[in-house]
Structure formats: structure tokens, C-alpha cells
Motif scaffolding. Sequence first.
Motif, PDB file in Angstrom:
ATOM      1  N   ARG A 104       0.978  -1.074  -0.010  1.00  0.00           N
ATOM      2  CA  ARG A 104      -0.196   0.126   0.170  1.00  0.00           C
ATOM      3  C   ARG A 104       0.828   1.292  -0.038  1.00  0.00           C
ATOM      4  O   ARG A 104       0.639   2.327  -0.553  1.00  0.00           O
ATOM      5  CB  ARG A 104      -0.800  -0.018   1.297  1.00  0.00           C
ATOM      6  N   GLY A 115      -6.105  13.299 -12.938  1.00  0.00           N
ATOM      7  CA  GLY A 115      -6.651  11.576 -13.269  1.00  0.00           C
ATOM      8  C   GLY A 115      -5.660  10.664 -13.340  1.00  0.00           C
ATOM      9  O   GLY A 115      -4.635  10.606 -12.809  1.00  0.00           O
ATOM     10  N   LEU A 116      -6.170   9.569 -13.986  1.00  0.00           N
ATOM     11  CA  LEU A 116      -5.364   8.543 -14.198  1.00  0.00           C
ATOM     12  C   LEU A 116      -4.855   8.452 -15.292  1.00  0.00           C
ATOM     13  O   LEU A 116      -5.444   8.635 -16.631  1.00  0.00           O
ATOM     14  CB  LEU A 116      -6.169   7.176 -14.097  1.00  0.00           C
ATOM     15  N   PHE A 146     -10.006  -2.689 -10.184  1.00  0.00           N
ATOM     16  CA  PHE A 146      -8.955  -1.862  -9.756  1.00  0.00           C
ATOM     17  C   PHE A 146      -8.543  -2.384  -8.501  1.00  0.00           C
ATOM     18  O   PHE A 146      -9.123  -2.887  -7.544  1.00  0.00           O
ATOM     19  CB  PHE A 146      -8.979  -0.386  -9.465  1.00  0.00           C
ATOM     20  N   GLY A 147      -7.197  -2.442  -8.260  1.00  0.00           N
ATOM     21  CA  GLY A 147      -6.541  -2.814  -6.964  1.00  0.00           C
ATOM     22  C   GLY A 147      -6.383  -1.328  -6.284  1.00  0.00           C
ATOM     23  O   GLY A 147      -6.845  -0.640  -6.441  1.00  0.00           O
ATOM     24  N   PRO A 148      -6.088  -1.599  -4.749  1.00  0.00           N
ATOM     25  CA  PRO A 148      -6.148  -0.679  -3.964  1.00  0.00           C
ATOM     26  C   PRO A 148      -5.327   0.567  -4.101  1.00  0.00           C
ATOM     27  O   PRO A 148      -5.491   1.678  -3.380  1.00  0.00           O
ATOM     28  CB  PRO A 148      -6.071  -1.313  -2.692  1.00  0.00           C
ATOM     29  N   PHE A 175      -3.357  -3.524 -16.609  1.00  0.00           N
ATOM     30  CA  PHE A 175      -3.024  -2.196 -17.104  1.00  0.00           C
ATOM     31  C   PHE A 175      -2.204  -1.627 -15.727  1.00  0.00           C
ATOM     32  O   PHE A 175      -2.475  -2.084 -14.632  1.00  0.00           O
ATOM     33  CB  PHE A 175      -4.322  -1.344 -17.096  1.00  0.00           C
ATOM     34  N   ILE A 226      -9.081  -6.697 -16.821  1.00  0.00           N
ATOM     35  CA  ILE A 226     -10.526  -6.869 -17.365  1.00  0.00           C
ATOM     36  C   ILE A 226     -10.552  -7.936 -18.227  1.00  0.00           C
ATOM     37  O   ILE A 226      -9.524  -8.192 -18.814  1.00  0.00           O
ATOM     38  CB  ILE A 226     -10.817  -5.413 -17.993  1.00  0.00           C
ATOM     39  N   GLN A 284     -13.417  -2.307 -15.828  1.00  0.00           N
ATOM     40  CA  GLN A 284     -12.126  -2.847 -15.181  1.00  0.00           C
ATOM     41  C   GLN A 284     -12.140  -2.766 -13.789  1.00  0.00           C
ATOM     42  O   GLN A 284     -12.808  -2.004 -13.126  1.00  0.00           O
ATOM     43  CB  GLN A 284     -11.196  -1.595 -15.615  1.00  0.00           C
ATOM     44  N   PHE A 320      -0.012  -1.517 -20.798  1.00  0.00           N
ATOM     45  CA  PHE A 320      -1.007  -2.438 -20.797  1.00  0.00           C
ATOM     46  C   PHE A 320      -0.506  -3.688 -21.399  1.00  0.00           C
ATOM     47  O   PHE A 320       0.412  -3.913 -22.161  1.00  0.00           O
ATOM     48  CB  PHE A 320      -1.929  -1.616 -22.083  1.00  0.00           C
ATOM     49  N   PHE A 342     -14.843  10.116 -11.261  1.00  0.00           N
ATOM     50  CA  PHE A 342     -14.194  10.178 -12.683  1.00  0.00           C
ATOM     51  C   PHE A 342     -15.072   9.626 -13.669  1.00  0.00           C
ATOM     52  O   PHE A 342     -15.647   8.493 -13.623  1.00  0.00           O
ATOM     53  CB  PHE A 342     -12.878   9.205 -12.682  1.00  0.00           C
ATOM     54  N   LYS A 389      -9.193   3.902  -1.078  1.00  0.00           N
ATOM     55  CA  LYS A 389      -9.866   2.605  -1.849  1.00  0.00           C
ATOM     56  C   LYS A 389      -9.473   2.618  -3.248  1.00  0.00           C
ATOM     57  O   LYS A 389      -9.128   3.804  -3.754  1.00  0.00           O
ATOM     58  CB  LYS A 389     -11.117   2.569  -1.393  1.00  0.00           C
ATOM     59  N   GLY A 390      -9.570   1.566  -3.828  1.00  0.00           N
ATOM     60  CA  GLY A 390      -9.283   1.546  -5.333  1.00  0.00           C
ATOM     61  C   GLY A 390     -10.519   2.069  -6.073  1.00  0.00           C
ATOM     62  O   GLY A 390     -11.683   2.322  -5.415  1.00  0.00           O
ATOM     63  N   LEU A 391     -10.540   2.185  -7.465  1.00  0.00           N
ATOM     64  CA  LEU A 391     -11.630   2.760  -7.914  1.00  0.00           C
ATOM     65  C   LEU A 391     -12.970   1.665  -8.241  1.00  0.00           C
ATOM     66  O   LEU A 391     -12.568   0.440  -8.121  1.00  0.00           O
ATOM     67  CB  LEU A 391     -11.390   3.162  -9.418  1.00  0.00           C
ATOM     68  N   LEU A 394      -1.877   2.579  -9.537  1.00  0.00           N
ATOM     69  CA  LEU A 394      -3.035   1.614  -9.694  1.00  0.00           C
ATOM     70  C   LEU A 394      -2.968   0.727 -10.837  1.00  0.00           C
ATOM     71  O   LEU A 394      -2.505   0.838 -11.829  1.00  0.00           O
ATOM     72  CB  LEU A 394      -4.333   2.392  -9.853  1.00  0.00           C
ATOM     73  N   GLN A 447      -1.693   7.931 -10.847  1.00  0.00           N
ATOM     74  CA  GLN A 447      -2.948   8.669 -10.519  1.00  0.00           C
ATOM     75  C   GLN A 447      -2.092  10.104  -9.698  1.00  0.00           C
ATOM     76  O   GLN A 447      -1.323   9.914  -8.649  1.00  0.00           O
ATOM     77  CB  GLN A 447      -3.908   8.344  -9.468  1.00  0.00           C
ATOM     78  N   TYR A 478     -16.556   6.178 -12.446  1.00  0.00           N
ATOM     79  CA  TYR A 478     -15.925   5.317 -11.421  1.00  0.00           C
ATOM     80  C   TYR A 478     -15.852   6.320 -10.228  1.00  0.00           C
ATOM     81  O   TYR A 478     -15.826   7.444 -10.238  1.00  0.00           O
ATOM     82  CB  TYR A 478     -14.625   5.056 -11.721  1.00  0.00           C
ATOM     83  N   PHE A 482      -9.518   8.752 -18.654  1.00  0.00           N
ATOM     84  CA  PHE A 482      -9.906   9.299 -17.482  1.00  0.00           C
ATOM     85  C   PHE A 482     -10.294  10.722 -17.675  1.00  0.00           C
ATOM     86  O   PHE A 482      -9.269  11.397 -17.887  1.00  0.00           O
ATOM     87  CB  PHE A 482      -9.245   8.833 -16.488  1.00  0.00           C
ATOM     88  N   GLY A 483     -11.112  11.196 -16.828  1.00  0.00           N
ATOM     89  CA  GLY A 483     -11.265  12.634 -16.860  1.00  0.00           C
ATOM     90  C   GLY A 483     -10.311  13.056 -15.808  1.00  0.00           C
ATOM     91  O   GLY A 483      -9.738  12.258 -14.865  1.00  0.00           O
ATOM     92  N   THR A 484     -10.283  14.174 -15.313  1.00  0.00           N
ATOM     93  CA  THR A 484      -9.337  14.764 -14.158  1.00  0.00           C
ATOM     94  C   THR A 484      -9.951  14.602 -12.935  1.00  0.00           C
ATOM     95  O   THR A 484      -8.991  14.622 -11.836  1.00  0.00           O
ATOM     96  CB  THR A 484      -8.716  16.010 -14.439  1.00  0.00           C
ATOM     97  N   GLY A 485     -11.061  14.187 -12.585  1.00  0.00           N
ATOM     98  CA  GLY A 485     -11.732  13.937 -11.353  1.00  0.00           C
ATOM     99  C   GLY A 485     -12.377  15.143 -10.967  1.00  0.00           C
ATOM    100  O   GLY A 485     -11.979  16.340 -10.996  1.00  0.00           O
ATOM    101  N   TYR A 504      -1.664   2.270 -14.269  1.00  0.00           N
ATOM    102  CA  TYR A 504      -1.740   3.428 -14.359  1.00  0.00           C
ATOM    103  C   TYR A 504      -0.946   4.364 -12.973  1.00  0.00           C
ATOM    104  O   TYR A 504      -0.785   3.899 -12.096  1.00  0.00           O
ATOM    105  CB  TYR A 504      -3.224   3.889 -14.067  1.00  0.00           C
ATOM    106  N   LEU A 513      -2.516   6.188 -18.146  1.00  0.00           N
ATOM    107  CA  LEU A 513      -2.094   4.854 -18.617  1.00  0.00           C
ATOM    108  C   LEU A 513      -0.355   4.951 -18.868  1.00  0.00           C
ATOM    109  O   LEU A 513       0.130   5.451 -19.807  1.00  0.00           O
ATOM    110  CB  LEU A 513      -2.764   4.268 -19.848  1.00  0.00           C
TER     111      LEU A 513
END
Lengths: 115, 115
Positions: A9, A42-43, A106-108, A33, A94, A104, A48, B90, B42-44, A90, A37, B36, B105-108, A35, A45
Motif C-alpha cells: 500500500r 486523473g489516471l 482496480f487494485g487498492p 493495466f 478486465i 475494469q 497495458f 471520474f 480505496k481503489g476505484l 493503480l 494517479q 467510477y 479518464f477525466g481529471t476527477g 496507471y 496509462l
Amino acid sequence: DVKVTQSSRYLVKRTGEKVFLECVQDMDHENMFWYRQDPGLGLRLIYFSYDVKMKEKGDIPEGYSVSREKKERFSLILESASTNQTSMYLCASITFRMSSYNEQFFGPGTRLTVL
Amino acid sequence: AQSVTQLDSHVSVSEGTPVLLRCNYSSSYSPSLFWYVQHPNKGLQLLLKYTSAATLVKGINGFEAEFKKSETSFHLTKPSAHMSDAAEYFCVVNRDGGATNKLIFGTGTLLAVQP
């Protein structure tokens, strides 16, 4: 219950160190994937993988590499960590089975600090 | 090329009042759109997805979004905010119309809910 796990973490490393971030999924997903953040961005990539041993660069691959030797595991490698790689990382997976609406998972996340 | 723009980086509402998080998209394909949510540490998690079956999409936790092609929008709404809705949201579009599973992804938007 579907699960994507990441090895750490929180991680603190020094500039120039080689860093490994591990991701494991238990859903038999083909695609995985990585990413990063960052606030206000945002996220984005990094890399992949569409199947074992298959990889493709994302939008920001510089300074990173990846490894996918087994279907369930996707590793992100920072060859020589730099302070500008301090970020939240992250992992996601998928299934590729015939839908553009698949979710998709996601992990934590791993919060990496490079000093 | 595909893109999403989240029009507000921060939104603050009072508990019990409506929530509106705005998202505009640009897509040269018929878009696959998602929202999302990321709760602190936490994850997404997928809230909802537009699959072209219906323009009004219902998601988890009372959220919904309306796809408006004429306005190229996919705004997220909830009639009554709850404290547990405080999170980052997001807006996401499939990168290449579903040929792969790559997302943009958008910027949130950070949603704060005041008591």
C-alpha cells in the motif's frame, strides 16, 4: 468476489533504486493495466498487457517497464527511481470477452514516495 | 480522438441536497462511457456505465447519469447526497470505441458533503 491485489500500500524508495510493483488478479482476465494517479491529472496509462508476455506502451511509459510472465500477475518496474515518479500507482484488469462495456477492476493502489 | 472533460474539480453540497457532477465527452466513435468512484484510501469502483441500451443509466448507491448526444454530455446526478458519498468521481470513455479495453479518464471531481 473479484479481486485485484497489489503487493504494497505504501512504499518509500531512494533515487536510483530499482523498484518492483506487483499486481495479481484472480479473475482469469486477459488484459491488465498500470496507471499512475496524480492530483488534477486523473489516471494516466503507463503500460497495458493484453495477454501473457504481450505488452504495449501507454501514454507515459518513459522510465518504466513491465513484465507479464503469468496470466494473473503483472509487474511494473521502475529501472532507476526518480523523485518525479512519486505517485499513486493503480493496477487494473478486465476480460476481453467481446464487449466494450466491460468493467475494469482496480487494485487498492500503491503510494510510492521516492526520496 | 476520444476525450472527457470534467467541468468541476471540486463540488460541495449539503447532506440531503442534490448532487450534479458534470462531464462532457468527445468521441469519433459511438462512445462507451463510465463513471467510477474512489473513496479515500480505496481503489476505484464502477458506479455505472452507458451501454447505448438506454440514455438514462442507473447505477449503485442511487446515482444515475443521462447520456445526451446533442450536448455531448454524461452528467452524474443523485437526488439526495449522503455523507458516505464524499469521494472522488471520474468520468471515463473507452479509448477506441471498444477495439481494446483502454480507457481515458477525466481529471476527477472531488465531492464534499457537508453535514
